[in-house]
Design a protein around this motif. Structure first.
Motif, PDB file in Angstrom:
ATOM      1  N   LYS A 213       0.840  -1.202   0.000  1.00 53.88           N
ATOM      2  CA  LYS A 213       0.000   0.000   0.000  1.00 53.88           C
ATOM      3  C   LYS A 213       0.874   1.250   0.000  1.00 53.88           C
ATOM      4  CE  LYS A 213      -3.607  -2.684   0.465  1.00 53.88           C
ATOM      5  NZ  LYS A 213      -4.547  -2.916  -0.659  1.00 53.88           N
ATOM      6  N   ARG A 214       0.243   2.391  -0.332  1.00 52.84           N
ATOM      7  CA  ARG A 214       1.016   3.621  -0.403  1.00 52.84           C
ATOM      8  C   ARG A 214       0.571   4.661   0.611  1.00 52.84           C
ATOM      9  NH1 ARG A 214       1.402   5.816  -6.376  1.00 52.84           N
ATOM     10  NH2 ARG A 214       2.799   7.219  -5.229  1.00 52.84           N
ATOM     11  N   THR A 215      -0.698   4.692   0.941  1.00 48.18           N
ATOM     12  CA  THR A 215      -1.214   5.755   1.799  1.00 48.18           C
ATOM     13  C   THR A 215      -1.525   5.225   3.194  1.00 48.18           C
ATOM     14  OG1 THR A 215      -3.543   5.392   1.246  1.00 48.18           O
ATOM     15  CG2 THR A 215      -2.266   6.804  -0.240  1.00 48.18           C
ATOM     16  N   LEU A 216      -1.592   6.172   4.157  1.00 44.28           N
ATOM     17  CA  LEU A 216      -1.948   5.810   5.516  1.00 44.28           C
ATOM     18  C   LEU A 216      -3.344   5.201   5.558  1.00 44.28           C
ATOM     19  CD1 LEU A 216      -1.421   5.798   8.552  1.00 44.28           C
ATOM     20  CD2 LEU A 216      -2.230   8.180   8.632  1.00 44.28           C
ATOM     21  N   LYS A 217      -4.263   5.753   4.803  1.00 47.51           N
ATOM     22  CA  LYS A 217      -5.625   5.233   4.764  1.00 47.51           C
ATOM     23  C   LYS A 217      -5.644   3.778   4.314  1.00 47.51           C
ATOM     24  CE  LYS A 217      -9.972   5.799   2.209  1.00 47.51           C
ATOM     25  NZ  LYS A 217     -10.683   6.600   1.179  1.00 47.51           N
ATOM     26  N   ASP A 218      -4.896   3.456   3.260  1.00 49.79           N
ATOM     27  CA  ASP A 218      -4.887   2.097   2.736  1.00 49.79           C
ATOM     28  C   ASP A 218      -4.253   1.113   3.724  1.00 49.79           C
ATOM     29  OD1 ASP A 218      -6.138   2.867   0.417  1.00 49.79           O
ATOM     30  OD2 ASP A 218      -4.284   3.136  -0.716  1.00 49.79           O
ATOM     31  N   VAL A 219      -3.194   1.555   4.399  1.00 45.96           N
ATOM     32  CA  VAL A 219      -2.551   0.680   5.381  1.00 45.96           C
ATOM     33  C   VAL A 219      -3.486   0.425   6.563  1.00 45.96           C
ATOM     34  CG1 VAL A 219      -0.654   0.470   7.036  1.00 45.96           C
ATOM     35  CG2 VAL A 219      -0.214   1.310   4.723  1.00 45.96           C
ATOM     36  N   ILE A 220      -4.189   1.483   7.006  1.00 45.88           N
ATOM     37  CA  ILE A 220      -5.145   1.328   8.109  1.00 45.88           C
ATOM     38  C   ILE A 220      -6.225   0.322   7.741  1.00 45.88           C
ATOM     39  CG2 ILE A 220      -7.014   2.510   9.320  1.00 45.88           C
ATOM     40  CD1 ILE A 220      -5.251   4.936   9.552  1.00 45.88           C
ATOM     41  N   LEU A 221      -6.752   0.417   6.538  1.00 44.68           N
ATOM     42  CA  LEU A 221      -7.779  -0.530   6.103  1.00 44.68           C
ATOM     43  C   LEU A 221      -7.215  -1.949   5.996  1.00 44.68           C
ATOM     44  CD1 LEU A 221      -9.628   1.569   3.377  1.00 44.68           C
ATOM     45  CD2 LEU A 221     -10.548   0.806   5.580  1.00 44.68           C
ATOM     46  N   ALA A 222      -5.959  -2.055   5.573  1.00 45.65           N
ATOM     47  CA  ALA A 222      -5.352  -3.375   5.393  1.00 45.65           C
ATOM     48  C   ALA A 222      -5.171  -4.110   6.709  1.00 45.65           C
ATOM     49  CB  ALA A 222      -4.009  -3.242   4.677  1.00 45.65           C
ATOM     50  N   THR A 223      -5.034  -3.377   7.812  1.00 46.52           N
ATOM     51  CA  THR A 223      -4.896  -4.052   9.106  1.00 46.52           C
ATOM     52  C   THR A 223      -6.173  -4.755   9.517  1.00 46.52           C
ATOM     53  OG1 THR A 223      -5.608  -2.149  10.445  1.00 46.52           O
ATOM     54  CG2 THR A 223      -3.247  -2.295   9.872  1.00 46.52           C
ATOM     55  N   ASP A 224      -7.294  -4.357   8.934  1.00 46.30           N
ATOM     56  CA  ASP A 224      -8.598  -4.970   9.226  1.00 46.30           C
ATOM     57  C   ASP A 224      -9.029  -4.736  10.670  1.00 46.30           C
ATOM     58  OD1 ASP A 224     -10.852  -6.310   8.320  1.00 46.30           O
ATOM     59  OD2 ASP A 224     -10.164  -8.219   9.134  1.00 46.30           O
ATOM     60  N   ARG A 225      -8.494  -3.673  11.295  1.00 51.77           N
ATOM     61  CA  ARG A 225      -8.851  -3.363  12.675  1.00 51.77           C
ATOM     62  C   ARG A 225      -9.546  -2.011  12.801  1.00 51.77           C
ATOM     63  NH1 ARG A 225      -9.254  -8.099  14.664  1.00 51.77           N
ATOM     64  NH2 ARG A 225      -7.529  -9.353  13.927  1.00 51.77           N
ATOM     65  N   PHE A 226      -9.700  -1.313  11.685  1.00 52.99           N
ATOM     66  CA  PHE A 226     -10.270   0.025  11.729  1.00 52.99           C
ATOM     67  C   PHE A 226     -11.266   0.218  10.588  1.00 52.99           C
ATOM     68  CE2 PHE A 226      -5.977   0.194  13.453  1.00 52.99           C
ATOM     69  CZ  PHE A 226      -6.178   0.818  14.676  1.00 52.99           C
ATOM     70  N   GLU A 227     -12.196   1.127  10.830  1.00 51.64           N
ATOM     71  CA  GLU A 227     -13.112   1.587   9.791  1.00 51.64           C
ATOM     72  C   GLU A 227     -12.667   2.968   9.329  1.00 51.64           C
ATOM     73  OE1 GLU A 227     -17.391   1.087  10.708  1.00 51.64           O
ATOM     74  OE2 GLU A 227     -16.666   0.335  12.635  1.00 51.64           O
ATOM     75  N   VAL A 228     -12.918   3.266   8.074  1.00 45.86           N
ATOM     76  CA  VAL A 228     -12.571   4.572   7.509  1.00 45.86           C
ATOM     77  C   VAL A 228     -13.815   5.161   6.862  1.00 45.86           C
ATOM     78  CG1 VAL A 228     -11.199   5.797   5.789  1.00 45.86           C
ATOM     79  CG2 VAL A 228     -10.149   3.992   7.149  1.00 45.86           C
ATOM     80  N   SER A 229     -14.000   6.468   7.051  1.00 48.09           N
ATOM     81  CA  SER A 229     -15.150   7.151   6.468  1.00 48.09           C
ATOM     82  C   SER A 229     -14.711   8.540   5.998  1.00 48.09           C
ATOM     83  CB  SER A 229     -16.276   7.276   7.510  1.00 48.09           C
ATOM     84  OG  SER A 229     -17.410   7.886   6.940  1.00 48.09           O
TER      85      SER A 229
END
Length: 284
Positions: free
Chosen positions: A242-258
């Motif tokens: 991944k390249r962005t912080l948002k994508d890495v956060i989603l990849a951990t599968d521990r957070f939601e993004v909106s």
């Protein structure tokens, strides 16, 4: 042949069948040891080999009765318990177990059959001689029939144990095939400490800076990551591809993004812990 010769033939046949049955019982014992050794495995990648060696050493000197008792408790009790995963994972954790699922009546029959192996084995090894008169044709014939009956009861149980081992071998083969894939190698080479620290850091930010609705601005997390977790972020970007912080956060599968609109027609990115996630699990 004379009666003496007939008796000698009968005696030799009894001795042959005693040896045959002894080998069958040793085969059953070996199969039980194998099932107990590989039928329940749990631990981190770095400790699996030593854990399996310790388990094998413990099992090696157990009696047939102990082996059957442990097998019934571990794999035929119907509890189907799975080893608990550590609260904090710092490396890949593997847990493998199997259980024999069957209706209560079948479970009871299986228990009796396995306990029958122990009883018959002990009778053959420890109690047979006082009941055997090698100078009596009648005694030889009775023992010959008994040994054949004992074998007929034992062979189906040996086949069941062999089937269980074949099933486990097939499972290990599937696991080996998976670990040979790109995804499998990634799972076992993933930077788990970096993942753990990164999730903890983002969770801390979410706990301290969240709005009443539970959401926190990703820009706040970005600043904290730059100050305290830049190295882990770089490692995880490469691991996840991944390249962005948002994508890495989603990849951990521990957070939601909106996202939400701002007053100046912009977009604000938000994140929060998954509502159903109550622990720090680290599966990528």
């Amino acid at each position: 042949m004379s009666e003496v010769e007939d008796l000698e033939v009968a005696r030799n046949e009894v001795l042959r069948k005693i040896g045959r049955n002894v080998l069958h019982f040793q085969q059953a014992e070996h199969l039980l040891k194998t099932l107990l050794r590989v039928g329940s495995i749990a631990g981190g990648a770095s400790e699996l080999e030593s854990a399996m060696n310790m388990r094998a050493a413990t099992i090696q000197n157990q009696t047939m009765g102990q082996l059957v008792g442990q097998f019934l408790e571990d794999h035929c009790s119907g509890s189907n318990e799975v080893a608990e995963e550590p609260e904090v994972l710092t490396e890949p954790h593997l847990a493998i177990s199997f259980s024999v699922e069957s209706p209560p009546a079948a479970q009871e029959a299986n228990r009796r059959a396995l306990e029958g192996i122990v009883e018959n084995r002990n009778h053959l090894i420890h109690h047979l001689l006082p009941q055997y008169d090698p100078n009596s044709m009648k005694s030889c014939r009775e023992l010959d029939r008994y040994l054949d009956h004992q074998r007929e009861e034992l062979l189906p149980e040996i086949e069941k144990l062999q089937q269980m081992i074949r099933g486990i071998q097939q499972s290990f083969a599937l696991l080996g095939s998976f670990l040979g894939t790109e995804e499998g190698r990634r799972q076992f080479t993933f930077p788990w400490p970096a993942q753990h620290r990164f999730v903890e850091l983002l969770s801390e930010v979410a706990a301290q800076s969240a709005r009443p609705d539970g959401w926190v601005s990703l820009s706040i997390a970005g600043q904290v990551v730059r100050d305290r977790g830049a190295e882990d972020f770089v490692v995880l970007k490469g691991a996840y591809g991944k390249r962005t912080l948002k994508d890495v956060i989603l990849a951990t599968d521990r957070f939601e993004v909106s996202e939400e609109a701002t007053e100046h027609d912009g977009v604000r990115v938000l994140y929060r812990r998954n509502l159903e996630d109550s622990g720090p699990g680290l599966e990528p």
